[in-house]
Structure formats: C-alpha cells, structure tokens
Write a protein that holds these residues in place. Structure first.
Motif, short mmCIF file in Angstrom:
data_model
loop_
_atom_site.label_atom_id
_atom_site.label_comp_id
_atom_site.label_asym_id
_atom_site.label_seq_id
_atom_site.Cartn_x
_atom_site.Cartn_y
_atom_site.Cartn_z
N ASN A 78 0.83 -1.22 0.00
CA ASN A 78 0.00 0.00 0.00
C ASN A 78 0.86 1.26 0.00
OD1 ASN A 78 -2.40 -1.53 0.13
ND2 ASN A 78 -2.28 -1.62 2.36
N CYS A 79 1.90 1.23 -0.80
CA CYS A 79 2.81 2.38 -0.86
C CYS A 79 2.58 3.18 -2.15
CB CYS A 79 4.26 1.91 -0.80
SG CYS A 79 4.72 1.22 0.82
N ILE A 80 2.98 4.44 -2.12
CA ILE A 80 2.84 5.33 -3.27
C ILE A 80 4.23 5.85 -3.64
CG2 ILE A 80 1.88 7.51 -4.09
CD1 ILE A 80 -0.45 7.09 -2.15
N SER A 98 0.50 -1.26 -4.61
CA SER A 98 1.24 -0.01 -4.63
C SER A 98 0.99 0.74 -5.93
CB SER A 98 2.74 -0.28 -4.45
OG SER A 98 2.99 -0.89 -3.19
N ASN A 99 1.31 2.03 -5.94
CA ASN A 99 1.06 2.87 -7.10
C ASN A 99 2.33 3.61 -7.49
OD1 ASN A 99 -2.05 2.67 -7.33
ND2 ASN A 99 -1.71 3.18 -5.18
N PHE A 100 2.54 3.70 -8.80
CA PHE A 100 3.74 4.33 -9.33
C PHE A 100 3.34 5.40 -10.33
CE2 PHE A 100 4.39 -0.07 -8.32
CZ PHE A 100 5.59 -0.14 -7.64
N PHE A 101 3.84 6.62 -10.17
CA PHE A 101 3.55 7.71 -11.09
C PHE A 101 4.84 8.42 -11.47
CE2 PHE A 101 2.54 12.22 -11.84
CZ PHE A 101 1.74 12.07 -12.96
N GLU A 102 5.15 8.46 -12.77
CA GLU A 102 6.35 9.09 -13.29
C GLU A 102 7.60 8.56 -12.58
OE1 GLU A 102 6.55 13.25 -13.86
OE2 GLU A 102 4.63 13.38 -14.91
N ILE A 103 7.84 7.28 -12.75
CA ILE A 103 8.99 6.61 -12.13
C ILE A 103 9.99 6.21 -13.21
CG2 ILE A 103 9.71 4.71 -10.63
CD1 ILE A 103 7.84 6.75 -9.32
N SER A 144 -1.31 -3.61 -8.40
CA SER A 144 -0.76 -2.26 -8.36
C SER A 144 -1.09 -1.51 -9.65
CB SER A 144 0.76 -2.31 -8.17
OG SER A 144 1.09 -3.00 -6.96
N GLU A 145 -0.79 -0.21 -9.65
CA GLU A 145 -1.01 0.64 -10.81
C GLU A 145 0.29 1.34 -11.18
OE1 GLU A 145 -4.34 3.20 -10.74
OE2 GLU A 145 -5.67 1.76 -9.75
N PHE A 166 -1.17 -1.02 -16.47
CA PHE A 166 -0.04 -0.41 -17.15
C PHE A 166 -0.52 0.75 -18.01
CE2 PHE A 166 1.03 -4.84 -16.47
CZ PHE A 166 2.34 -4.80 -16.02
N GLN A 167 -0.03 1.95 -17.73
CA GLN A 167 -0.29 3.11 -18.57
C GLN A 167 1.03 3.78 -18.91
OE1 GLN A 167 -3.80 5.75 -17.86
NE2 GLN A 167 -3.84 4.77 -15.87
#
Length: 452
Positions: A78-80, A98-103, A144-145, A166-167
């Motif tokens: 449950n991490c961001i 967990s969620n990943f944005f611009e990694i 996850s996202e 996956f986006q």
C-alpha cells in the motif's frame, strides 16, 4: 493512452496524516530487518545503501531518489511512489497494492561504490550474486497501478506482474525480461519498447516470457461482455456533474424548456453514455493492438519467430475490433482462412466445413452418380418420414456427395459424377474457386510455420 483519472483517484486521498514525515533527508546506512509504517518521504535521497528484510507499509515516496541501492527481500505494501528515480538499483522486492507515477528505473552504472561496510553478515553471498548475474532478480508487483514508468537497462528476469494496470510503461535499452510473467492486467495494458535503432534490442525476451492471452486482454476494463457494458453505462449516468456539463453543451442547440424535460434529459444522457462507451472500447482495442504489435516486434528482434507469430495474431485480432466496412470483412476472411498467416489449421478447418456443408447441398438439390441414379433428398415433414428412412442408403448417398464435394474442392474432378440443379451447380462453382485460393493460403501458412 491518456489517463482520464485525477491524481487523487489514482493514488487515493488519505484522510489521516502520516505519523512521520521525512523531508530533504539523505539515507546512506544499511537498513536491516525493520518495518516502517505510515511514513511520508519527501525529496529524500537514498545513496550507496543495502536494504534487506525490510517492510514499508502505507508509506509515500515523493520526489525521492535511490542511487546505487540494493534491495533484497524488501516488501512495499500500500505504498505510493510519486516522481521518483531508481538509479542503478538491484531489485529483489515485492510491491503489493502499490502505485507508481512518473517513475524511472535504470541500472547503467557498476556497484563498485558498495564496499564491505555496506553489507551485513550475508555480504559474501550478495557480492557473489552481483558478480554472477549482474543484479538480483525476482521482482514481484501485484495488485498495483503503474503510470508513466520507464525501465532502462534493468534486470527484470523472473519478475511477476500480476493484476497490474499499465499506462505508458516503457522498457528500453536491453531491459531483461527473460522468464518474466505479465498475468491478468486490469484497467489498462499499455506498454512499449523503445528501440533507438531497428537492430538494437530494447528488451531481452525468451520463449518463457509470458504476456496476457487474448482472452485476458479482452477482459481489461471489463468491456468485453454485457455486464461490463451495463456497469459502465450505469456509472456514467450516475455522474451528475458530467450530465450537467453535457446539457450545457447542448443548451444553445434546442430551446431551454425542451432541455429541462425529464425524458429528454434521460434519453440524451443515455445516448451520450452509449457513445462514450463505444469510444472507450475503440480506444482500448486500438491501444492494446499497438501494445501487441510492439511485443511481437520485440520477440522478432530477439529471434523468436514462433512467439512473434502468436503475438502478431493477437494484435491483428484486437485491431479487427475497430475496423469497419470492407476492411473488417477482409480481416474476417484473413482470420478464418489462415489466422492472418499464423494459424494454418484455420484454413484446414474452414475447408472441412465448406466440404461438408456443400455435400449437404448436393444431397438436397441433386447429384447424378450414374445414368440411372440421382441423389436428391427433401426435408422431412413429419417424424414418420424420418423413421421410414433407410439409413444404410442414406449414409451411402451422403458418402457419395462428400466424395464429390472433396473432388470439386480440390479441383480433381474424375468426371464420374455431376451436379444437377442450379443450387448444386452454383455451389460446385464456388467450391472450385474458393478451393484453389484456400489450399494455396493454407499451404503457404503451413510452410511458413515449418521454416520457422
């Protein structure tokens, strides 16, 4: 595909503050056998570290950098991760929900900066693994996202991506995906491989690299069945803000009093919901088709022709969903005749169906087998007629019709039988014409598979 969600919708809006906040802090000491719960890391830096048997729960990492860090048996739940850089990292981690944005995850540099003091009592084992394989494997990302994530020259061998959205996820510069498994994606499946040159491998794959099947990819967003359609329309209609916006767009096209009628608003909203659903489906199929063309091309660059053919077939089937008119009809013919050149048995099955169905027409319309005997049956009008049938003669006549149908399809034509009746003649003409083409296509597809 562009995301239609806000950042809060993607990563959640925490109603409770984090118990601890670290800002602009640098971590460089080994971290072993610890648990970190409900912590926010903002603009923090991790450098020359070894992290082992550590759990991060309900944590957020924003604008953080990880430079020359080894993760071994580390769990993130449950991490961001928001705009973070993993620069020259070795991953043996498990990410749950967990969620990943611009990694950005890259591994372009050696780990010479990590000396004996950076390790624990298992340092010799870890150093041997690094020297032997280059980096640690077995990354797991589940439920996850991922949005705008880039993997650059990183080892993802034996990795598992299960129920992940996956986006705009890109694998580039010889990222190793051998034995990696992408299973049951949800919401989106939009990945790509960045090739600077056509001959350059952007990802290393093998025959055990698994991507979602056609059945799994059709279930993405649950828009492949009636239940998914109804759910989508229901959610669309329940969005009052969207409905009000749509009515405002139409305000000047019709009188205001007409727009305010209850039935008019409901019909208009339903129409907008259906149009939005169609646009969503077309966009999804187009994106997924592009993804599988990219996957197929990557298998081809790796010299895996068989896997290339399988994923090329999936890409063509997905693209078929967005075609219209003659293009859709020609795509359908290519699919049933040879599976777009990848399924030679499709042509064999289609040929057998055509031969058997034509033999039934010959039985009903007429087939002359000798000067004194012509086969011609009529559909029974009662059960009594069926019971009175001489089944021995019926099977013999059907065999003669099947034999003539096979001869006509293969254009052999011994001349001992002939079609009588306009229906039989038209069918025999079509069989000869289609048979020549279908046999050539099937043979070509089979040879293509054998040469691979």
């Amino acid at each position: 595909m562009e995301s239609n969600k806000s950042i809060e919708e993607i990563f959640g809006d925490r109603s409770e503050p984090y118990s601890t906040i670290y800002s602009d802090k640098t971590f460089s000491k080994p971290t072993l056998r610890q648990t970190f719960n409900n912590i926010r890391y903002s603009k923090c830096s991790y450098k020359d570290m070894f992290i082992q048997h550590v759990k991060y729960i309900d944590c957020k990492f924003e604008y953080c950098s990880f430079d020359k860090v080894i993760f071994k048996n580390v769990s993130f739940k449950n991490c961001i991760f928001y705009v973070c850089d993993f620069d020259s990292v070795l991953l043996n981690c498990e990410f749950l929900s967990s969620n990943f944005f611009e990694i950005k995850v890259t591994n372009d540099y050696p780990f010479s900066g990590l000396g004996p003091d950076n390790f624990d009592e298992d340092s010799n084992i870890i150093k041997q693994e690094i020297e032997k394989r280059g980096d640690i494997k077995n990354l797991k990302i589940i439920d996850s996202e991922m949005l705008a994530v880039e993997f650059n020259n990183i080892n993802l061998r034996d990795s598992l991506f299960e129920r992940v959205s996956f986006q705009m996820v890109c694998f580039k510069n010889k990222t190793r995906l051998t034995n990696a498994k992408f299973i049951k994606p949800y919401d989106y499946f939009d990945i790509s491989f960045d090739n600077s040159e056509f001959t350059t491998l952007s990802a290393v794959l093998n025959e055990f690299t698994v991507f979602p099947s056609l059945k799994q990819i059709k279930k993405v967003k649950n828009l492949s069945n009636i239940i998914g359609y109804v759910k989508y329309i229901k959610e669309f209609l329940s969005d009052k803000n969207l409905s009000d916006f749509m009515r405002e767009q139409e305000r000047y096209k019709t009188p205001r009093w007409f727009n305010e009628l209850y039935i008019v608003k409901k019909i208009r909203n339903l129409k907008i919901a259906i149009n939005s659903l169609n646009e969503e489906r077309i966009s999804d199929y187009k994106s997924n088709a592009g993804t599988y063309f990219s996957i197929a091309n990557q298998f081809k660059l790796n010299g895996l022709e068989s896997e290339y053919g399988e994923h090329y077939f999936i890409a063509k089937k997905l693209r078929h969903k967005i075609l219209k008119g003659f293009k859709k009809f020609s795509s359908f013919l290519a699919s049933i005749s040879c599976g777009y050149g990848e399924k030679w048995w499709n042509g064999l099955i289609t040929s057998l169906i055509l031969i058997v169905s034509s033999s039934i027409v010959y039985m009903l319309d007429g087939l002359k087998v000798s000067e004194i005997y012509t086969i011609e049956y009529h559909l029974p009008k009662s059960i009594g007629q069926i019971l009175e049938t001489d089944w021995g003669v019926f099977i013999s006549d059907f065999w003669d019709c099947l034999y003539f149908s096979m001869m006509t399809f293969t254009t052999v034509g011994y001349g001992n039988m002939e079609a009588v009746g306009i229906g039989s003649e038209l069918v025999s003409f079509a069989q000869m014409f289609i048979g020549v083409i279908l046999i050539a296509i099937t043979t070509g597809s089979l040879l293509r598979r054998l040469f691979r």
